[in-house]
Design a protein around this motif. Structure first.
Motif, short mmCIF file in Angstrom:
data_model
loop_
_atom_site.label_atom_id
_atom_site.label_comp_id
_atom_site.label_asym_id
_atom_site.label_seq_id
_atom_site.Cartn_x
_atom_site.Cartn_y
_atom_site.Cartn_z
N UNK A 14 -10.79 -8.44 -0.01
CA UNK A 14 -11.48 -7.16 0.44
C UNK A 14 -10.58 -6.30 1.75
N UNK A 15 -10.37 -7.10 2.74
CA UNK A 15 -9.63 -6.30 3.77
C UNK A 15 -8.32 -5.83 3.49
N UNK A 16 -7.57 -6.53 2.66
CA UNK A 16 -6.25 -6.23 2.26
C UNK A 16 -6.27 -5.20 0.94
N UNK A 17 -7.53 -4.96 0.52
CA UNK A 17 -7.26 -4.08 -0.93
C UNK A 17 -6.76 -4.73 -2.05
N UNK A 18 -6.97 -6.36 -2.07
CA UNK A 18 -6.22 -6.63 -3.24
C UNK A 18 -7.30 -7.52 -3.71
N UNK A 19 -7.02 -8.16 -4.96
CA UNK A 19 -8.13 -8.96 -5.84
C UNK A 19 -7.84 -10.37 -5.36
N UNK A 20 -8.88 -11.15 -5.59
CA UNK A 20 -8.84 -12.79 -5.18
C UNK A 20 -8.08 -13.38 -6.08
N UNK A 21 -7.80 -12.83 -7.38
CA UNK A 21 -6.72 -13.24 -8.30
C UNK A 21 -5.29 -13.21 -7.72
N UNK A 47 -5.81 -18.06 11.49
CA UNK A 47 -4.19 -17.63 11.70
C UNK A 47 -3.67 -17.14 10.61
N UNK A 48 -4.07 -17.62 9.36
CA UNK A 48 -3.44 -16.98 8.28
C UNK A 48 -4.08 -15.60 7.88
N UNK A 49 -5.37 -15.59 8.22
CA UNK A 49 -5.99 -14.24 8.12
C UNK A 49 -5.38 -13.39 8.79
N UNK A 50 -5.23 -13.48 10.07
CA UNK A 50 -4.73 -12.48 11.17
C UNK A 50 -3.21 -12.20 10.69
N UNK A 51 -2.62 -13.24 10.42
CA UNK A 51 -1.00 -12.90 10.07
C UNK A 51 -0.99 -12.17 8.81
N UNK A 52 -1.61 -12.16 7.73
CA UNK A 52 -1.48 -11.47 6.64
C UNK A 52 -2.10 -10.08 6.78
N UNK A 53 -3.25 -9.97 7.72
CA UNK A 53 -3.74 -8.55 8.23
C UNK A 53 -2.47 -7.89 8.62
N UNK A 54 -1.93 -8.54 9.60
CA UNK A 54 -0.96 -7.78 10.65
C UNK A 54 0.35 -7.34 10.05
N UNK A 55 0.57 -8.26 8.87
CA UNK A 55 1.92 -7.92 8.00
C UNK A 55 1.56 -7.07 6.88
N UNK A 56 0.53 -7.43 6.21
CA UNK A 56 0.30 -6.44 4.93
C UNK A 56 -0.70 -5.50 5.27
N UNK A 57 -1.70 -5.58 6.03
CA UNK A 57 -2.51 -4.46 6.19
C UNK A 57 -2.16 -3.09 6.18
N UNK A 58 -1.29 -2.88 6.91
CA UNK A 58 -0.96 -1.36 7.03
C UNK A 58 -0.13 -0.74 5.53
N UNK A 59 0.52 -1.72 4.79
CA UNK A 59 1.05 -1.24 3.45
C UNK A 59 -0.13 -1.41 2.54
#
Length: 64
Positions: A14-21, A47-59
């Motif tokens: 949800x945070x990334x705006x993508x599906x669980x799939x 740690x994984x959560x924060x990394x993915x949000x930092x890397x992919x969140x803006x995109x």
């Protein structure tokens, strides 16, 4: 590992705006690691959560 350090897959998706799939596909390709909770459900570490949000969140937010 403390349950406080585990984030639900649905929350990350949800945070990334993508599906669980998509997250499961990334897991199968070795791009993200899941952790099983004591109840047997899949989570990611904080740690994984924060990394993915930092890397992919803006995109990901640009695509919405």
């Amino acid at each position: 590992m403390s349950m406080n350090n585990l984030i639900k897959i649905s929350k990350l998706a949800k945070e990334l705006g993508i599906s669980k799939v998509t997250l499961y596909n990334w897991k199968n390709k070795g791009k993200v690691e899941f952790v099983k909770s004591p109840t047997g459900r899949n989570h990611v570490t904080r740690e994984v959560y924060n990394s993915l949000l930092n890397i992919l969140g803006p995109f990901c937010s640009l695509a919405i």
